[in-house]
Design an enzyme around this catalytic site. Sequence first.
Site, PDB file in Angstrom:
ATOM      1  N   GLU A  98     -11.044   4.285   0.245  1.00 22.94           N
ATOM      2  CA  GLU A  98     -11.329   2.851   0.109  1.00 22.94           C
ATOM      3  C   GLU A  98     -12.827   2.575  -0.077  1.00 22.94           C
ATOM      4  O   GLU A  98     -13.203   1.471  -0.462  1.00 22.94           O
ATOM      5  CB  GLU A  98     -10.785   2.094   1.326  1.00 22.94           C
ATOM      6  CG  GLU A  98      -9.264   2.119   1.370  1.00 22.94           C
ATOM      7  CD  GLU A  98      -8.652   1.605   2.663  1.00 22.94           C
ATOM      8  OE1 GLU A  98      -7.617   0.941   2.604  1.00 22.94           O
ATOM      9  OE2 GLU A  98      -9.205   1.897   3.749  1.00 22.94           O
TER      10      GLU A  98
ATOM     11  N   ASP B   1       1.858  -1.280  -1.492  1.00 25.37           N
ATOM     12  CA  ASP B   1       3.301  -1.143  -1.214  1.00 25.37           C
ATOM     13  C   ASP B   1       3.829  -2.506  -0.763  1.00 25.37           C
ATOM     14  O   ASP B   1       3.062  -3.445  -0.586  1.00 25.37           O
ATOM     15  CB  ASP B   1       3.535  -0.090  -0.108  1.00 25.37           C
ATOM     16  CG  ASP B   1       2.792  -0.453   1.166  1.00 25.37           C
ATOM     17  OD1 ASP B   1       1.661   0.014   1.340  1.00 25.37           O
ATOM     18  OD2 ASP B   1       3.309  -1.257   1.971  1.00 25.37           O
TER      19      ASP B   1
HETATM   20  N1  ADE Z   1      -1.749  -0.501   4.556  1.00 24.12           N
HETATM   21  C1  ADE Z   1      -1.159  -0.355   3.364  1.00 24.12           C
HETATM   22  N2  ADE Z   1       0.151  -0.600   3.440  1.00 24.12           N
HETATM   23  C2  ADE Z   1       0.416  -0.895   4.723  1.00 24.12           C
HETATM   24  C3  ADE Z   1       1.580  -1.210   5.438  1.00 24.12           C
HETATM   25  N3  ADE Z   1       2.768  -1.267   4.831  1.00 24.12           N
HETATM   26  N4  ADE Z   1       1.482  -1.456   6.773  1.00 24.12           N
HETATM   27  C4  ADE Z   1       0.290  -1.387   7.379  1.00 24.12           C
HETATM   28  N5  ADE Z   1      -0.850  -1.083   6.763  1.00 24.12           N
HETATM   29  C5  ADE Z   1      -0.802  -0.836   5.440  1.00 24.12           C
END
Ligand code: ADE
Length: 232
Positions: free
Chosen positions: A13, A200
């Site tokens: 990141e 996601d």
């Molecule tokens: N960072 C990226 N995706 C995530 C998720 N689904 N839950 C927590 N932190 C995250």
Amino acid sequence: MAKIGIIGAMELEVDALKAAMEVKNTVTRAGMEFKEGTLNGADVVVVRSGIGKVNAALCVQILVDLFQITHVINTGVAGSLNADLDIGDILISKDAIHHDVDATVFGYPLGELPQMGIREFIADEKLVNLAVESCKKVNPDLTVRTGRVVSGDQFISSDDVKKRLIEVFHGDCAEMEGASIAHGAYLNKIPFIVIRAISDKADGSAEMDYTAFEHEAAKHSARLVEDLVQKI
Ligand code: ADE
């Protein structure tokens, strides 16, 4: 003169930002390597905090105490809680809440720590507007939304938990540091913003999507930050 702390939880990141900056000084504290220098003409300190709320909060305090930062930016990836936000898109914080805080037995709303007097940490409006502007410039094909970041020491990967975060907290994205960085900024009276690219959907497919898209998504957020710092 602004001095901007830039925090990413993971190396992926912040690596592009570190590569793009002119580093003048490197300091290690609490296992975190702080790179002080300039990025696009702006004074910055870039650091990988490590994952989760404690790491993130410690990191903010070190940035304030050791480097006297005037602003803090959190860049990284998140799970989407908003049907408008697809993988790769950008969420810029209007505010941030700890979703794993529960003192309801004492009459506090979910997300509010006792005796804090605040549940939603409000992001700096000027930073939000500048970040939207930067996003449209450097990521013209992506959807950018402003909204609520909800944070907890949990990777969200189930439809039920996702549903609860939407219903209870009205979150737009879920991650693991933003509210802690917001909380630390609030206590130190400095402006903050959280910028997250979606890796996601925080549901049953999250684990697979995250692995496939985290690198690409993180780049979208970092690219935005690189443009943003020169405007602050
Ligand atoms: N960072 C990226 N995706 C995530 C998720 N689904 N839950 C927590 N932190 C995250």
